[in-house]
Design a protein around this motif. Structure first.
Motif, PDB file in Angstrom:
ATOM      1  N   ASN A  96      48.867  38.301  24.965  1.00  9.91           N
ATOM      2  CA  ASN A  96      47.651  38.055  24.182  1.00  9.91           C
ATOM      3  C   ASN A  96      47.687  36.720  23.445  1.00  9.91           C
ATOM      4  OD1 ASN A  96      46.879  40.585  24.969  1.00  9.91           O
ATOM      5  ND2 ASN A  96      46.828  41.482  22.925  1.00  9.91           N
ATOM      6  N   LEU A 122      43.012  38.277  25.855  1.00  7.13           N
ATOM      7  CA  LEU A 122      44.057  38.031  26.844  1.00  7.13           C
ATOM      8  C   LEU A 122      44.290  36.527  26.927  1.00  7.13           C
ATOM      9  CD1 LEU A 122      43.117  40.455  29.768  1.00  7.13           C
ATOM     10  CD2 LEU A 122      44.873  40.777  28.003  1.00  7.13           C
ATOM     11  N   VAL A 167      42.199  44.715  26.240  1.00  7.20           N
ATOM     12  CA  VAL A 167      43.137  44.056  25.333  1.00  7.20           C
ATOM     13  C   VAL A 167      43.826  45.109  24.476  1.00  7.20           C
ATOM     14  CG1 VAL A 167      43.425  42.302  23.550  1.00  7.20           C
ATOM     15  CG2 VAL A 167      41.609  42.038  25.266  1.00  7.20           C
ATOM     16  N   ASN A 200      46.070  35.149  19.851  1.00 11.17           N
ATOM     17  CA  ASN A 200      45.410  35.627  18.631  1.00 11.17           C
ATOM     18  C   ASN A 200      45.170  34.486  17.669  1.00 11.17           C
ATOM     19  OD1 ASN A 200      47.299  35.791  16.077  1.00 11.17           O
ATOM     20  ND2 ASN A 200      48.596  36.438  17.793  1.00 11.17           N
ATOM     21  N   GLU A 252      42.131  39.052  18.964  1.00 14.57           N
ATOM     22  CA  GLU A 252      43.027  38.967  20.112  1.00 14.57           C
ATOM     23  C   GLU A 252      42.237  39.000  21.419  1.00 14.57           C
ATOM     24  OE1 GLU A 252      47.150  40.808  19.922  1.00 14.57           O
ATOM     25  OE2 GLU A 252      46.019  42.203  18.648  1.00 14.57           O
TER      26      GLU A 252
END
Length: 522
Positions: free
Chosen positions: A358, A288, A417, A360, A286
């Motif tokens: 986020n 930002l 994060v 991912n 993950e």
């Protein structure tokens, strides 16, 4: 009609008025262009100071189309290959059965229903409305339901994902699948975008509408029904047992997905021919989303026409392993995708807006059959389970997380994060979860990806483990007519059978297999 490819357009293009653009590209007077519509659209971000859309336009012109083709090397005659669902007036003695109601099972069942064959659909989990409630309860700290969860239930594992519809297969049925998704409630934009996605929030309604269509055509969907046995006679399917009930059928489409390990065990007991196949496992990473946008789009990162940036990366390491990103979820979250007591697995999910904080993606390492010393055809399943149990035991069910700083450089500290996984997570040493060849490959792969996307190996990026269910570790062998090599009447299909790798390819495989079943009745 003419398909005009590789038309580069600025980000502020008014796509509601394409005739002047088409006229300019083909160097013809505006009055000669009868129509122009957007056929395909993608983002060209190779040059961060000049990001644009790369489009294909479908146009019609007055007069001879060959003149346009001669002047434009990127123009071609558009040939539409429309898919037509097969029909039959046959009424079989025993109704065909579809086990599993994920993408492969749904589209197999839809195809059979449109043919008039009134299939019976068996799904171990709950209908999507109840499934959504069960998953949300689990994310809030409730007890895991081993039959209705992120892996099992109406819609399959893809329902709680990003709903990605891009695929590497070239099959004219792909567009038919997209059109069906639109018909059942997805945005018509998926017909245009080069990387189409639906989003889990929209998929839930799409799946429900598709089910209702099947029922309206005479199909029967049985939820919370579990396949317990399969019986064969003289080399052919005779019946199946579901929740203690014997169902007579000589046509079974097995679309149970890559997580139905009990089904693999049943097939092994029945001596149905399967082989080990390569698969992958690793972690979710993950960042930002704003950082990913900046890294990929530069000064255009906040341009409203672009939305959340995505990526797809791959590298071949010196140790012979492949490392690649998979199922990247812009503006999404990491989810606890466990389906077995005492085991833990994760996945990624995005809603249609992709507006979460986020980004991912899975970062996966290739795993080969040669990595297991045992000859058991299900050795890959046992390896997955071993990893999942190790992850569960670290925190008693809390999801293991770490940072890239800790994982790669041994540097602890606060991260900008925040992990998105629910219901709770725990800082962990990933060497206690994975064997050395996985951790070493992950470390090298993440550093290599940092060369392609600046900041990918940022120390504050969060890693969540383990992602083990990206694909099936076995393939159920089948013949050219899609039946099992061992028994007639058994049709393995989709991801679980080892013949697909995503929603689109699974749906297309389901259609193909259903076509074979229809042909067998004619």
């Amino acid at each position: 009609m003419i398909l005009l490819n590789n038309v580069n357009l600025p980000l502020d293009t008014d796509f509601s008025s394409l005739k002047p653009i088409a006229a300019r590209v083909i160097k013809m007077p505006l009055e000669k262009v009868l129509s122009a519509e957007l056929y395909r659209k993608s983002v060209d971000a190779r040059h961060k100071n000049d990001i644009k859309f790369c489009c294909s336009l479908l146009i019609s012109v007055k007069g001879d189309e060959s003149a346009v083709l001669k002047k434009n090397k990127n123009a071609q005659i558009y040939k539409s290959q429309e898919y037509t669902f097969k029909k039959t007036a046959v009424t079989p003695k025993n109704r065909p059965v579809v086990v599993g109601f994920g993408p492969a099972g749904m589209f197999a069942a839809l195809t059979l229903s449109r043919a008039g064959l009134r299939p019976i659909i068996i799904e171990r989990g709950a209908r999507v409305e109840e499934r959504k409630a069960a998953v949300e309860s689990f994310f809030k700290g409730g007890k895991l339901d081993t039959e209705t969860n992120v892996q099992f239930g109406e819609g399959g594992a893809g329902t709680f994902s990003d709903g990605k519809l891009n695929t590497g297969i070239k099959d004219y049925r792909c567009r038919a699948v997209l059109k069906e998704f639109v018909r059942f409630g997805a945005s018509s934009k998926i017909l245009i975008y080069a990387k189409p996605h639906i989003g889990t929030d929209v998929l839930i309604n799409v799946v429900k509408n598709l089910r209702e269509e099947i029922i309206s055509l005479g199909g029967e969907v049985r939820f919370l029904n579990k396949l317990e046995d399969i019986d064969f006679l003289d080399g052919k399917l005779e019946s199946i047992t579901v929740n203690g009930e014997k169902i007579l059928t000589d046509k079974l489409i097995l679309a149970t997905g890559h997580s139905a390990r009990d089904v693999f065990e049943l097939l092994k007991q029945k001596n149905i021919e399967m082989v080990k196949k390569p698969f992958s496992m690793g972690v979710r990473i993950e960042h930002l989303q704003a950082d990913i946008n900046k890294a990929l789009y530069g000064d255009f990162a906040e341009h409203k026409a672009l939305g959340a940036a995505d990526y797809k990366l791959a590298v071949h390491l010196k140790n012979g392993r492949g490392v690649y990103t998979f199922c990247m979820c812009p503006g999404g979250e990491v989810v606890n995708a466990s389906s077995e007591e005492g085991g833990l697995a994760v996945n990624g999910m995005s809603e249609s807006r992709r507006d979460g904080k986020n980004a991912n993606s899975a970062v996966l390492v290739s795993v080969e059959p040669e990595d297991f010393s045992e000859d058991d055809v299900l050795a890959g399943c046992y390896f997955q389970r071993e990893i999942e149990r190790a992850a569960y035991n670290i925190g008693g069910g809390a999801v293991p997380v770490t940072t890239v700083g800790e994982f790669l450089f041994g540097q602890s500290g606060d991260s900008k994060v925040e992990p998105t996984v629910k219901p709770n997570c725990i800082k962990a040493d990933f060497s206690e979860i994975f064997p050395e060849f996985i951790t070493d490959s992950l470390k090298e792969g993440i550093l290599e990806f940092d060369k392609k996307i600046k900041g990918f190996a940022d120390k504050s990026a969060v890693l969540t483990a383990p992602e083990t269910r990206s694909s099936s570790p076995v393939r159920i062998l089948r013949t050219e007519n899609y039946q099992s090599k061992t028994y007639g009447g058994l049709y393995p299909t989709g991801e679980g059978a080892g013949y697909a790798g995503g929603i689109m390819s699974a749906a297309v495989d389901g259609i193909r297999v259903a076509e074979a079943v229809i042909e067998s009745f004619l």
